[in-house]
Design a protein around this motif. Structure first.
Motif, short mmCIF file in Angstrom:
data_model
loop_
_atom_site.label_atom_id
_atom_site.label_comp_id
_atom_site.label_asym_id
_atom_site.label_seq_id
_atom_site.Cartn_x
_atom_site.Cartn_y
_atom_site.Cartn_z
N VAL A 38 -2.26 5.40 52.50
CA VAL A 38 -2.82 6.71 52.83
C VAL A 38 -2.74 6.89 54.35
N ALA A 39 -2.23 8.01 54.79
CA ALA A 39 -2.14 8.26 56.23
C ALA A 39 -3.53 8.54 56.79
N HIS A 40 -3.88 7.86 57.86
CA HIS A 40 -5.13 8.06 58.59
C HIS A 40 -6.36 8.09 57.67
N PRO A 41 -6.61 6.98 56.97
CA PRO A 41 -7.76 6.94 56.07
C PRO A 41 -9.08 6.93 56.83
N THR A 42 -10.13 7.34 56.17
CA THR A 42 -11.48 7.25 56.72
C THR A 42 -12.10 5.93 56.27
N TYR A 43 -13.17 5.54 56.92
CA TYR A 43 -13.90 4.34 56.55
C TYR A 43 -14.35 4.42 55.09
N GLU A 44 -14.84 5.57 54.69
CA GLU A 44 -15.32 5.76 53.32
C GLU A 44 -14.18 5.55 52.31
N GLN A 45 -12.99 6.07 52.62
CA GLN A 45 -11.84 5.88 51.73
C GLN A 45 -11.46 4.40 51.64
N VAL A 46 -11.42 3.74 52.76
CA VAL A 46 -11.06 2.33 52.77
C VAL A 46 -12.10 1.51 52.01
N CYS A 47 -13.38 1.84 52.19
CA CYS A 47 -14.46 1.11 51.50
C CYS A 47 -14.37 1.23 49.98
N ARG A 48 -13.85 2.35 49.51
CA ARG A 48 -13.68 2.52 48.05
C ARG A 48 -12.61 1.58 47.52
N GLY A 49 -11.74 1.09 48.40
CA GLY A 49 -10.74 0.11 48.00
C GLY A 49 -9.49 0.68 47.36
N ASP A 50 -9.29 2.00 47.46
CA ASP A 50 -8.13 2.58 46.77
C ASP A 50 -7.03 3.07 47.72
N THR A 51 -7.13 2.78 49.01
CA THR A 51 -6.09 3.19 49.95
C THR A 51 -5.08 2.09 50.21
N GLY A 52 -5.41 0.87 49.80
CA GLY A 52 -4.54 -0.27 50.06
C GLY A 52 -4.70 -0.89 51.43
N HIS A 53 -5.50 -0.27 52.29
CA HIS A 53 -5.67 -0.77 53.65
C HIS A 53 -6.58 -2.00 53.70
N ALA A 54 -6.35 -2.81 54.72
CA ALA A 54 -7.27 -3.89 55.08
C ALA A 54 -8.02 -3.46 56.32
N GLU A 55 -9.28 -3.84 56.42
CA GLU A 55 -10.00 -3.71 57.68
C GLU A 55 -9.40 -4.76 58.61
N VAL A 56 -8.99 -4.33 59.80
CA VAL A 56 -8.30 -5.23 60.72
C VAL A 56 -8.79 -5.04 62.15
N VAL A 57 -8.40 -5.98 62.98
CA VAL A 57 -8.54 -5.81 64.43
C VAL A 57 -7.17 -5.99 65.04
N ARG A 58 -6.91 -5.17 66.04
CA ARG A 58 -5.73 -5.33 66.88
C ARG A 58 -6.18 -6.09 68.10
N VAL A 59 -5.64 -7.27 68.29
CA VAL A 59 -6.03 -8.14 69.40
C VAL A 59 -4.89 -8.16 70.41
N SER A 60 -5.18 -7.68 71.61
CA SER A 60 -4.21 -7.75 72.71
C SER A 60 -4.64 -8.89 73.63
N PHE A 61 -3.66 -9.68 74.05
CA PHE A 61 -4.00 -10.87 74.83
C PHE A 61 -2.93 -11.16 75.87
#
Length: 176
Positions: A38-61
């Motif tokens: 899903v393009a630009h999902p919301t937290y609520e959409q991701v929490c429902r588990g149906d967008t396929g997204h993982a909660e992630v962090v982008r770590v720059s180092f």
């Protein structure tokens, strides 16, 4: 200074963000969502588990101060790579363990580290290794969440112990 960026999923992004913000050599951490459909999902959409997204962090180092291998060693210490789609009480595909690489060199290093982790866990590691795709920055209120809400229940009982584990295990890597 040479900056590299890796995207990691290991349960709730608040936990990972809180730790990596304290790592010497890390220049930026951003909470977001990756590898869904899903393009630009919301937290609520991701929490429902149906967008396929993982909660992630982008770590720059800064690669002159910390290596990707060290970033990944911290990652595998602060989350459980053997629980499929779950970290503690957080359950669902959005909480999966994943290394979402940006370059072939990152993939090579991640494969090496993941092989060591898998050997240590008798072949039970379930961490996905995939190229990063469909990344979206999480809503502003998720950024620096632990730093802004340390007394919030989840932060006090789930995030804080992970931060403390990092401090004890990697004392030499804690920012001054």
């Amino acid at each position: 200074m040479t900056i590299d960026t890796i995207t990691l999923g290991g349960g709730c992004f608040w936990c990972l963000e809180a730790v990596y913000e304290k790592v010497d050599g890390v220049t930026a951490v951003e909470s977001g969502y990756a590898n869904g459909h899903v393009a630009h999902p919301t937290y609520e959409q991701v929490c429902r588990g149906d967008t396929g997204h993982a909660e992630v962090v982008r770590v720059s180092f800064d690669t002159e101060r910390i290596t990707l291998r060290e970033i990944l060693e911290i990652f595998f210490t602060i989350h459980d790579p053997t629980t499929l789609d779950r970290q503690g009480n957080d359950v669902g595909t959005q909480y999966r363990s994943g290394i979402f690489f940006h370059t072939p060199e990152q993939e090579r290093i991640a494969r090496e580290v993941l092989a060591q982790v898998n050997a240590h866990h008798q072949g039970r590691a379930v961490t996905q290794l995939q190229p990063v795709a469909s990344y979206s920055r999480a809503e502003e209120y998720h950024q620096h969440y632990f730093a802004n809400h340390p007394e919030q229940g989840y932060c006090a009982f789930v995030v804080a112990p992970k931060v403390e584990k990092f401090r004890k295990t990697f004392a030499s890597r804690v920012k001054a």
